[in-house]
Motif scaffolding. Structure first.
Motif, PDB file in Angstrom:
ATOM      1  N   ILE A 148       1.159  21.640  -1.999  1.00  0.00           N
ATOM      2  CA  ILE A 148       1.876  22.548  -1.106  1.00  0.00           C
ATOM      3  C   ILE A 148       1.062  22.775   0.158  1.00  0.00           C
ATOM      4  O   ILE A 148      -0.147  22.998   0.103  1.00  0.00           O
ATOM      5  N   LEU A 149       1.743  22.695   1.305  1.00  0.00           N
ATOM      6  CA  LEU A 149       1.098  22.959   2.584  1.00  0.00           C
ATOM      7  C   LEU A 149       1.030  24.478   2.762  1.00  0.00           C
ATOM      8  O   LEU A 149       2.013  25.130   3.105  1.00  0.00           O
ATOM      9  N   ASP A 154      10.011  29.349  -3.410  1.00  0.00           N
ATOM     10  CA  ASP A 154       8.652  29.336  -2.853  1.00  0.00           C
ATOM     11  C   ASP A 154       7.680  28.987  -3.978  1.00  0.00           C
ATOM     12  O   ASP A 154       7.147  29.856  -4.664  1.00  0.00           O
ATOM     13  N   ALA A 155       7.478  27.701  -4.165  1.00  0.00           N
ATOM     14  CA  ALA A 155       6.632  27.233  -5.256  1.00  0.00           C
ATOM     15  C   ALA A 155       5.175  27.615  -5.012  1.00  0.00           C
ATOM     16  O   ALA A 155       4.737  27.777  -3.877  1.00  0.00           O
ATOM     17  N   GLN A 197       0.844  -1.186   0.000  1.00  0.00           N
ATOM     18  CA  GLN A 197       0.000   0.000   0.000  1.00  0.00           C
ATOM     19  C   GLN A 197       0.888   1.249   0.000  1.00  0.00           C
ATOM     20  O   GLN A 197       2.025   1.226   0.458  1.00  0.00           O
ATOM     21  N   ILE A 198       0.326   2.338  -0.490  1.00  0.00           N
ATOM     22  CA  ILE A 198       1.050   3.600  -0.600  1.00  0.00           C
ATOM     23  C   ILE A 198       0.332   4.677   0.209  1.00  0.00           C
ATOM     24  O   ILE A 198      -0.906   4.678   0.288  1.00  0.00           O
ATOM     25  N   ASP A 199       1.103   5.553   0.862  1.00  0.00           N
ATOM     26  CA  ASP A 199       0.484   6.730   1.465  1.00  0.00           C
ATOM     27  C   ASP A 199      -0.198   7.509   0.349  1.00  0.00           C
ATOM     28  O   ASP A 199       0.416   7.778  -0.685  1.00  0.00           O
ATOM     29  N   GLU A 200      -1.439   7.894   0.566  1.00  0.00           N
ATOM     30  CA  GLU A 200      -2.218   8.431  -0.542  1.00  0.00           C
ATOM     31  C   GLU A 200      -2.058   9.931  -0.764  1.00  0.00           C
ATOM     32  O   GLU A 200      -2.339  10.432  -1.858  1.00  0.00           O
ATOM     33  N   GLU A 201      -1.640  10.674   0.263  1.00  0.00           N
ATOM     34  CA  GLU A 201      -1.492  12.108   0.076  1.00  0.00           C
ATOM     35  C   GLU A 201      -0.537  12.677   1.112  1.00  0.00           C
ATOM     36  O   GLU A 201      -0.286  12.076   2.149  1.00  0.00           O
ATOM     37  N   GLY A 202      -0.009  13.857   0.800  1.00  0.00           N
ATOM     38  CA  GLY A 202       0.896  14.520   1.718  1.00  0.00           C
ATOM     39  C   GLY A 202       1.165  15.936   1.253  1.00  0.00           C
ATOM     40  O   GLY A 202       0.764  16.337   0.152  1.00  0.00           O
ATOM     41  N   ALA A 203       1.849  16.699   2.081  1.00  0.00           N
ATOM     42  CA  ALA A 203       2.149  18.095   1.748  1.00  0.00           C
ATOM     43  C   ALA A 203       3.318  18.565   2.584  1.00  0.00           C
ATOM     44  O   ALA A 203       3.650  17.976   3.617  1.00  0.00           O
ATOM     45  N   ASP A 204       3.953  19.629   2.129  1.00  0.00           N
ATOM     46  CA  ASP A 204       5.043  20.246   2.874  1.00  0.00           C
ATOM     47  C   ASP A 204       5.076  21.725   2.521  1.00  0.00           C
ATOM     48  O   ASP A 204       4.298  22.194   1.686  1.00  0.00           O
ATOM     49  N   LEU A 205       5.989  22.460   3.157  1.00  0.00           N
ATOM     50  CA  LEU A 205       6.065  23.896   2.929  1.00  0.00           C
ATOM     51  C   LEU A 205       6.425  24.220   1.483  1.00  0.00           C
ATOM     52  O   LEU A 205       6.987  23.380   0.757  1.00  0.00           O
ATOM     53  N   ALA A 206       6.151  25.444   1.069  1.00  0.00           N
ATOM     54  CA  ALA A 206       6.338  25.842  -0.325  1.00  0.00           C
ATOM     55  C   ALA A 206       7.778  25.742  -0.790  1.00  0.00           C
ATOM     56  O   ALA A 206       8.038  25.565  -1.981  1.00  0.00           O
ATOM     57  N   ASP A 207       8.748  25.836   0.132  1.00  0.00           N
ATOM     58  CA  ASP A 207      10.158  25.787  -0.270  1.00  0.00           C
ATOM     59  C   ASP A 207      10.799  24.428  -0.004  1.00  0.00           C
ATOM     60  O   ASP A 207      12.013  24.283  -0.072  1.00  0.00           O
ATOM     61  N   ASP A 261      -2.263  28.826   7.099  1.00  0.00           N
ATOM     62  CA  ASP A 261      -1.595  29.928   7.805  1.00  0.00           C
ATOM     63  C   ASP A 261      -0.616  29.458   8.878  1.00  0.00           C
ATOM     64  O   ASP A 261       0.350  30.146   9.178  1.00  0.00           O
ATOM     65  N   MET A 262      -0.851  28.300   9.454  1.00  0.00           N
ATOM     66  CA  MET A 262      -0.043  27.839  10.576  1.00  0.00           C
ATOM     67  C   MET A 262       1.074  26.882  10.164  1.00  0.00           C
ATOM     68  O   MET A 262       1.857  26.440  11.014  1.00  0.00           O
ATOM     69  N   ALA A 263       1.186  26.552   8.901  1.00  0.00           N
ATOM     70  CA  ALA A 263       2.160  25.564   8.453  1.00  0.00           C
ATOM     71  C   ALA A 263       3.580  25.943   8.859  1.00  0.00           C
ATOM     72  O   ALA A 263       3.979  27.102   8.772  1.00  0.00           O
ATOM     73  N   GLY A 264       4.328  24.952   9.326  1.00  0.00           N
ATOM     74  CA  GLY A 264       5.724  25.185   9.705  1.00  0.00           C
ATOM     75  C   GLY A 264       5.934  25.100  11.207  1.00  0.00           C
ATOM     76  O   GLY A 264       5.109  24.566  11.954  1.00  0.00           O
TER      77      GLY A 264
END
Length: 326
Positions: free
Chosen positions: A169-170, A138-139, A37-47, A173-176
Motif C-alpha cells: 500500500i502506498l 481502505d486496506a 522480465q517483470i516489474d519487481e515492485e509497485g504500490a497504490d492508494l489504500a482504496d 503522506d503525499m500519496a495521491g
C-alpha cells in the motif's frame, strides 16, 4: 636499403599468413535467448481496486518468438488482499494509429502468451490486472505477491532471475493527487519563479495563459506536476476501432522521482535548458498539514549539476503553497 626491403616483405608475408590462420568471428544473434522480465515492485492508494503488473521482453535482436509461451505462476495475498486474483490479462496491438486491446488466456496456475494473428509473433509486453480490493475499502497491512515459477516454449526464451512482483500500500503522506489553485498574478509569479528555473515552457508563460489549476500527482516513487494552459488542442484517439475527438487544454509537465518522510520531501529529475542541454535537478522542500485534505508545502532550494555550490543555486528561499486533496 635492399636488406630492409627484404625484411619488410618477410614481415608482410608473416602477417598475411597469420591472418589466414585466424578464424573469422561471427556473432550468432539467433542463438541469443529472449528474456522476459517483470516489474519487481509497485504500490497504490489504500482504496485502490486493482493493479496492473507489466511483463515485457528485455532488449532483443530480430523478431520476437513466433510460438506461444506458457508461464506458470503463484499469486498470494495477505490481510485485506488475501483473496487477490487475476481479473484479466491484456496487451495492445496498434494499426493505422488505432490501438486495439486484446486479452490473453489464463487459469489459476498458467498464463498463455499467444501468437497474435496480426503481429505474427507474441506481443512485446502485456499487463496482468490483479483484483485485490473489489470493495475499495481502505486496506491496511495488506500486500500481494506474484511469482513466475516456470516457462514453457519451443523458442529460446528465458525468464529473468528476478521473477517476483511485490505490491504494498502506498501510505506516505503525499500519496495521491493534490490541486493548487493560482488565483492571482502574484501567486503565479511565485510559482513561476520557483519552477520556471527547470521548465523553459513555464518560464515563457504569462498569468493570462494559464487556467490557474495545477495538479500534483504522487504515485509509487514518481510524481508529476501538471500546469493547465488556457490554450486548447484537438486530440483524436482511436481505441478498438472507435474514434473520439475532443478539445483538451494544453498541459506543461514536470516529472521527478521523490522521497517524502517526516515532513521532508526531496525531488530528483532532469530538465532541458534553452540550449537543449539536459541537466539533473534536486528540489528540497518541507510539508505540514493540519487537516487530512490539505497540506502546506514550502520549497527551500533547487540545484542542478551546474549549481551545487552554496550561493549558486537555481532557487533558494521559502516559497509556500497550499495543496488541496483532489
Amino acid at each position: 636499403m635492399k636488406i630492409n626491403y627484404i625484411l619488410l616483405l618477410a614481415v608482410a608475408a608473416l602477417w598475411s599468413a597469420c591472418s589466414l590462420d585466424e578464424p573469422e568471428v561471427q556473432i550468432q544473434d539467433n542463438d541469443f535467448p529472449f528474456r522476459l522480465q517483470i516489474d519487481e515492485e509497485g504500490a497504490d492508494l489504500a482504496d485502490a481496486e486493482d493493479y496492473k503488473v507489466e511483463i515485457s521482453f528485455a532488449d532483443y535482436l530480430g523478431e520476437l518468438p513466433s510460438a506461444a509461451i506458457t508461464l506458470t505462476y503463484e499469486l498470494s495475498g495477505e490481510g485485506d488482499f488475501s483473496g487477490a486474483v487475476i481479473d484479466e490479462i491484456i496487451y495492445e496491438y496498434e494499426e493505422d494509429d488505432c490501438v486495439f486491446e486484446r486479452e490473453m488466456a489464463f487459469t489459476d496456475q498458467t498464463i498463455t502468451i499467444p501468437v497474435d494473428a496480426d503481429l505474427g509473433t507474441v506481443p512485446e509486453a502485456f499487463e496482468i490486472v490483479v483484483l485485490m480490493n473489489e470493495a475499495e475499502i481502505d486496506a491496511s497491512d495488506s500486500e500481494f505477491e506474484l511469482i513466475i515459477t516456470g516457462i514453457e516454449t519451443t523458442d529460446n526464451v528465458l525468464f529473468s532471475d528476478a521473477n517476483t512482483f511485490a505490491y504494498e500500500i502506498l501510505d506516505n503522506d503525499m500519496a495521491g493527487e493534490w490541486i493548487l489553485e493560482l488565483t492571482t498574478e502574484s501567486e503565479f509569479l511565485d510559482f513561476q519563479n520557483l519552477f520556471g528555473t527547470i521548465s523553459t515552457d513555464l518560464a515563457a508563460l504569462t498569468f493570462a495563459e494559464i487556467t490557474g489549476e495545477v495538479k500534483f500527482e504522487y504515485a509509487f516513487e514518481e510524481m508529476k506536476i501538471e500546469i493547465e494552459r488556457v490554450e486548447e488542442e484537438e486530440v483524436t484517439e482511436c481505441e478498438d476501432g472507435e474514434i473520439e475527438t475532443e478539445m483538451e487544454n494544453l498541459i506543461i509537465e514536470i516529472e521527478a522521482d521523490y522521497d517524502a518522510e517526516d515532513g521532508e520531501i526531496t525531488y530528483e529529475g532532469s530538465y532541458f535548458t534553452e540550449d537543449a542541454e539536459e541537466l539533473d535537478f534536486i528540489i528540497e522542500a518541507t510539508y505540514s498539514s493540519d487537516a487530512d485534505d490539505e497540506v502546506v508545502m514550502t520549497f527551500t532550494s533547487i540545484i542542478d549539476e551546474d549549481h551545487f555550490e552554496s550561493g549558486d543555486e537555481l532557487f533558494t528561499g521559502n516559497t509556500s503553497f497550499t495543496l488541496i486533496k483532489d
